[in-house]
Design a protein around this motif. Structure first.
Motif, PDB file in Angstrom:
ATOM      1  N   ALA A  95      -3.777  -8.725  11.562  1.00 21.09           N
ATOM      2  CA  ALA A  95      -2.918  -8.313  10.418  1.00 21.09           C
ATOM      3  C   ALA A  95      -3.848  -8.227   9.276  1.00 21.09           C
ATOM      4  O   ALA A  95      -3.667  -7.363   8.372  1.00 21.09           O
ATOM      5  N   GLU A  96      -4.830  -9.259   9.051  1.00 19.18           N
ATOM      6  CA  GLU A  96      -5.521  -9.180   7.788  1.00 19.18           C
ATOM      7  C   GLU A  96      -6.430  -7.765   8.173  1.00 19.18           C
ATOM      8  O   GLU A  96      -6.371  -7.059   6.787  1.00 19.18           O
ATOM      9  N   ARG A  97      -7.025  -7.712   8.924  1.00 21.94           N
ATOM     10  CA  ARG A  97      -8.013  -6.510   9.465  1.00 21.94           C
ATOM     11  C   ARG A  97      -7.209  -5.196   9.129  1.00 21.94           C
ATOM     12  O   ARG A  97      -7.611  -4.221   8.557  1.00 21.94           O
ATOM     13  N   GLU A  98      -5.932  -5.016   9.775  1.00 19.91           N
ATOM     14  CA  GLU A  98      -5.187  -4.009   9.850  1.00 19.91           C
ATOM     15  C   GLU A  98      -4.659  -3.588   8.495  1.00 19.91           C
ATOM     16  O   GLU A  98      -4.461  -2.445   8.063  1.00 19.91           O
ATOM     17  N   LEU A  99      -4.217  -4.484   7.659  1.00 17.82           N
ATOM     18  CA  LEU A  99      -3.763  -4.334   6.457  1.00 17.82           C
ATOM     19  C   LEU A  99      -4.817  -4.008   5.390  1.00 17.82           C
ATOM     20  O   LEU A  99      -4.931  -3.065   4.501  1.00 17.82           O
ATOM     21  N   ALA A 100      -6.065  -4.560   5.835  1.00 14.77           N
ATOM     22  CA  ALA A 100      -7.118  -4.221   4.839  1.00 14.77           C
ATOM     23  C   ALA A 100      -7.498  -2.643   4.970  1.00 14.77           C
ATOM     24  O   ALA A 100      -7.915  -1.748   4.186  1.00 14.77           O
ATOM     25  N   ARG A 101      -7.346  -2.221   6.487  1.00 11.15           N
ATOM     26  CA  ARG A 101      -7.631  -0.984   6.733  1.00 11.15           C
ATOM     27  C   ARG A 101      -6.707   0.184   6.177  1.00 11.15           C
ATOM     28  O   ARG A 101      -6.862   1.203   5.556  1.00 11.15           O
ATOM     29  N   ALA A 102      -5.514  -0.283   6.217  1.00  5.92           N
ATOM     30  CA  ALA A 102      -4.302   0.311   5.537  1.00  5.92           C
ATOM     31  C   ALA A 102      -4.562   0.730   4.098  1.00  5.92           C
ATOM     32  O   ALA A 102      -4.055   1.758   3.600  1.00  5.92           O
ATOM     33  N   VAL A 103      -5.209  -0.368   3.292  1.00  5.16           N
ATOM     34  CA  VAL A 103      -5.444  -0.149   1.681  1.00  5.16           C
ATOM     35  C   VAL A 103      -6.478   0.597   1.737  1.00  5.16           C
ATOM     36  O   VAL A 103      -6.358   1.655   0.690  1.00  5.16           O
ATOM     37  N   ALA A 116      -2.506   4.728   7.515  1.00  8.18           N
ATOM     38  CA  ALA A 116      -2.312   3.779   6.630  1.00  8.18           C
ATOM     39  C   ALA A 116      -0.661   3.392   6.414  1.00  8.18           C
ATOM     40  O   ALA A 116      -0.519   2.286   6.632  1.00  8.18           O
ATOM     41  N   ALA A 117       0.155   4.502   6.552  1.00  6.68           N
ATOM     42  CA  ALA A 117       1.407   4.192   6.653  1.00  6.68           C
ATOM     43  C   ALA A 117       2.114   3.010   7.867  1.00  6.68           C
ATOM     44  O   ALA A 117       2.787   2.329   7.749  1.00  6.68           O
ATOM     45  N   GLU A 118       1.554   3.789   8.870  1.00  4.31           N
ATOM     46  CA  GLU A 118       1.751   3.047  10.230  1.00  4.31           C
ATOM     47  C   GLU A 118       1.306   1.705  10.091  1.00  4.31           C
ATOM     48  O   GLU A 118       1.939   0.823  10.936  1.00  4.31           O
ATOM     49  N   LEU A 119       0.032   1.561   9.532  1.00  8.24           N
ATOM     50  CA  LEU A 119      -0.399   0.190   9.511  1.00  8.24           C
ATOM     51  C   LEU A 119       0.332  -0.734   8.476  1.00  8.24           C
ATOM     52  O   LEU A 119       0.620  -1.784   9.095  1.00  8.24           O
ATOM     53  N   TYR A 120       0.657  -0.305   7.594  1.00  9.44           N
ATOM     54  CA  TYR A 120       1.624  -1.096   6.628  1.00  9.44           C
ATOM     55  C   TYR A 120       2.856  -1.620   7.448  1.00  9.44           C
ATOM     56  O   TYR A 120       3.306  -2.461   7.181  1.00  9.44           O
ATOM     57  N   GLN A 121       3.600  -0.484   8.045  1.00  6.67           N
ATOM     58  CA  GLN A 121       4.722  -0.866   8.591  1.00  6.67           C
ATOM     59  C   GLN A 121       4.833  -1.499   9.827  1.00  6.67           C
ATOM     60  O   GLN A 121       5.411  -2.349   9.882  1.00  6.67           O
TER      61      GLN A 121
END
Length: 190
Positions: A95-103, A116-121
Motif C-alpha cells: 500500500a505504501e509503495r502503490e500510494l507513493a507511485r500514485a502521488v 494514479a487514480a486506479e492506485l488511489y482507489q
C-alpha cells in the motif's frame, strides 16, 4: 459553441485554482505568517526530507505533503527517478509503495493520471486513518483534472466535427450557387 464551452471550462479551472490557493492559507502555521521559525523546526525539516511511509506517525502528513509537492513540481526525469526509488526501497508495504507511485504519477501524463487514480482507489483504504483524507483529496483533485481534460478533448473533437460539417456545407452551397447561376444564364439566353 465549442469555443464557448472551452472558454467556460478554462474560466472554471482558473477560478477553482484560485479558490484552492486562497483557501489553503488558513492551514499554514501561524509562525509561517509572521516569518519566525517554530521551536520544532528541525523535526519539521527532517519530516519533509523523509520518504513518505506509514511508519513515523509524527512525520506522516509532512512527509507525504512534501512528496506530493515535489511530485507536482517535478518533471518526467524526477518522476522516473522517484518511481525507481519507490520500487527499490526496502521494507515498504504494498500500500505504501502503490500510494507513493500514485502521488508521483498524479502529475505525469494523462495516461499516468488514469493509473494514479486506479492506485488511489485500490490502496487508500490501507493507509493510516490520519493520511486517508489527504489521499482522498488528492484523488478527487486528480479526478477533477481528468474530467476537465476529457471535456477539453471532447470539445476539441466536437469542434473538429463542426468544422468538417461546415466545410461540407460550404461545398454544397457553392455547388448550388453554381447550378443557380447556370440556370439564370439559360433563362436569359433567347
Amino acid at each position: 459553441m465549442a469555443v464557448r464551452i472551452i472558454g467556460c471550462a478554462r474560466k472554471a479551472f482558473y477560478a477553482g485554482g484560485l479558490a484552492l490557493l486562497l483557501s489553503g492559507c488558513q492551514y499554514l502555521p501561524e509562525n509561517a505568517m509572521l516569518g519566525t521559525e517554530p521551536e520544532d523546526a528541525p523535526q519539521a525539516v527532517a519530516c519533509r526530507a523523509a520518504d513518505p511511509t506509514f511508519e513515523n506517525e509524527a512525520c506522516l502528513l509532512p512527509s507525504w505533503v512534501a512528496f506530493g509537492l515535489a511530485s507536482q513540481r517535478g518533471d518526467g526525469e524526477w518522476r522516473r527517478q522517484a518511481l525507481d526509488e519507490i520500487e527499490t526501497a526496502p521494507g515498504r508495504s504494498e500500500a505504501e509503495r502503490e500510494l507513493a507511485r500514485a502521488v508521483a504519477l498524479s502529475w505525469g501524463s494523462e495516461r499516468e493520471w488514469r493509473q494514479a487514480a486506479e492506485l488511489y482507489q485500490a490502496h487508500t483504504h490501507a493507509a493510516p486513518a490520519d493520511l486517508q483524507p489527504l489521499l482522498l483529496y488528492w484523488r478527487n483533485e486528480l479526478e477533477g483534472r481528468r474530467s476537465l481534460a476529457n471535456q477539453s478533448t471532447n470539445a476539441r473533437a466536437q469542434l473538429t466535427s463542426l468544422q468538417r460539417a461546415n466545410a461540407e456545407l460550404s461545398e454544397k452551397l457553392e455547388a448550388l450557387t453554381a447550378i443557380e447561376q447556370n440556370m439564370n444564364l439559360r433563362q436569359q439566353s433567347p
